[in-house]
Enzyme design. Structure first.
Site, PDB file in Angstrom:
ATOM      1  N   SER A  84       2.535 -46.107   6.012  1.00  0.00           N
ATOM      2  CA  SER A  84       3.722 -45.486   6.595  1.00  0.00           C
ATOM      3  C   SER A  84       3.432 -44.028   6.972  1.00  0.00           C
ATOM      4  CB  SER A  84       4.891 -45.614   5.613  1.00  0.00           C
ATOM      5  OG  SER A  84       6.128 -45.393   6.257  1.00  0.00           O
ATOM      6  N   HIS A 234       8.023 -53.772   4.263  1.00  0.00           N
ATOM      7  CA  HIS A 234       7.362 -52.520   4.601  1.00  0.00           C
ATOM      8  C   HIS A 234       6.369 -52.065   3.531  1.00  0.00           C
ATOM      9  CE1 HIS A 234       6.716 -48.743   6.581  1.00  0.00           C
ATOM     10  NE2 HIS A 234       7.318 -48.018   5.648  1.00  0.00           N
TER      11      HIS A 234
END
Length: 253
Positions: A84, A234
């Protein structure tokens, strides 16, 4: 900036970078697995974990921090694994200094500008009155109104600690992350494409890596390949830890 880091294992250096609101401790199970083959350098990025706080937050600054750490540790070249926000920092470092990268793995993020999508998180974290907070469970209760997922609340509340006065405080620089959120949402920039292969890993249930970002991704990383981890969102390194570590080890050889 001199970043906080931990060293684990021996072998070729592998630098691991966490995402927004995270710390190096988020990589616990992966560090244990990867340290059997590599010297893992787990890092707290600026304004996170036990690394110093700063009013400035940008990917060029984060890339410079990582490069400074490599110089400090006499690491001329390293594998980089970033998730990320940490993946964007890794991409920025690769674009700025491709000669310092051995193999690059980017987890569930693209080199694009993302729309704001953490306002509820910031609102929830700022709503916690640290001066009167008595326990983590109390903080969890206060967050429930804005953040429904227990796993997300648990992840965020790992940032709580008791300071020298015995009061709860945030390890992250929450105000700076809020004020410089546009910089965190920004895309890494490069004057020329990264000339080496890159592995992008996507969580199948995540919307951070989508077909619409393909041209931007290949424009900066034309030799990119990608793999998908099923039954993961995620945070595939946490949600499907065994599959993730096998994928990383296979790619790094």
């Amino acid at each position: 900036m001199q970043l906080n880091y931990q060293l684990h294992g021996e072998g070729e250096p592998l630098i691991i970078l966490h995402g927004l609101f995270g710390t190096l401790e988020n990589w616990g199970s992966q560090i244990k697995s990867l340290a059997e083959r590599f010297q893992v350098i787990a890092v707290d990025l600026r304004n996170h974990g036990r690394s110093p706080h700063s009013d400035e937050m940008s990917y060029p600054l984060m890339a410079a921090d990582i490069l400074a750490l490599m110089e400090q540790l006499n690491v001329s070249k390293a594998h980089i694994l970033g998730h990320s926000m940490g993946g964007k920092a890794a991409m920025q470092l690769a674009l700025n200094h491709p000669d310092r990268i051995d193999k690059l793995i980017v987890v569930d993020i693209a080199p694009v500008v993302y729309p704001r999508h953490h306002d509820d998180v910031f609102e929830g974290l700022f709503s916690i009155d640290l001066t009167s907070l008595k326990s983590r469970s109390q903080a969890d209760s206060q967050l429930q109104a804005l953040i429904k997922e227990p796993s997300v609340r648990a992840f965020l509340l790992k940032n709580l600690y008791r300071n020298e006065a015995g009061q709860f405080d945030w390890r992250m620089n929450l105000q700076a992350l809020h004020d410089d959120y546009a910089q965190i949402s920004a895309a890494p920039q490069g004057s020329s494409p990264y000339p080496k292969p890159v592995l992008f890993i996507k969580g199948a249930n995540s919307n951070y890596l989508i077909p619409e970002y393909r041209d931007d991704l290949l424009g900066l990383f034309p030799k990119a390949s990608y793999k998908v981890i099923q039954n993961a969102g995620h945070w595939p390194h946490a949600e499907q830890a065994d599959s993730f570590s096998r994928m990383v080890l296979d790619y790094l050889g």
